[in-house]
Design an enzyme around this catalytic site. Structure first.
Site, short mmCIF file in Angstrom:
data_model
loop_
_atom_site.label_atom_id
_atom_site.label_comp_id
_atom_site.label_asym_id
_atom_site.label_seq_id
_atom_site.Cartn_x
_atom_site.Cartn_y
_atom_site.Cartn_z
N CYS A 154 0.84 -1.20 0.00
CA CYS A 154 0.00 0.00 0.00
C CYS A 154 0.88 1.26 0.00
CB CYS A 154 -0.88 -0.05 1.24
SG CYS A 154 -1.65 1.49 1.73
N CYS B 119 0.52 3.56 2.96
CA CYS B 119 1.06 2.89 4.15
C CYS B 119 2.58 3.02 4.18
CB CYS B 119 0.69 1.41 4.14
SG CYS B 119 -1.08 1.08 4.21
#
Length: 100
Positions: A28, A31
């Protein structure tokens, strides 16, 4: 210090003082962007414990916590959940949410 953890390792450690449960994934991009921000937050405020949970390795835990998007952050103060938020945010913004 950002501590990589699982539900079993975590226990109730996040319920003492100021802490953040950060649910993230390696694939991600937002992230990944949060990694340096969490590290910086831990350097700026050593009293905030940051627990990093990989959602892919902790799917059941993420479901239990009702994680709907990542990165997702659960902010605790003295055992009480004070906020649940998702998405990228700078270290300073996370600190403000914890009263810093």
């Amino acid at each position: 210090m950002v501590i990589k953890t699982t539900k079993n390792e975590l226990g109730n450690k996040h319920l003492e003082g100021l802490s953040i449960l950060a649910f993230r994934a390696t694939w991600c991009p937002p992230c990944q962007m949060m990694g340096p921000e969490l590290e910086r937050l831990s350097e700026l405020h050593s009293d905030i414990k940051i627990f990093d949970v990989d959602v892919d390795q902790n799917i059941v835990f993420a479901r239990e916590m009702k994680v709907n998007g990542i990165p997702s952050f659960f902010l605790y103060k003295d055992g009480e959940l004070i906020e649940n938020t998702a998405g990228y945010m700078p270290a300073e913004e996370l600190a403000k949410k914890l009263g810093k």
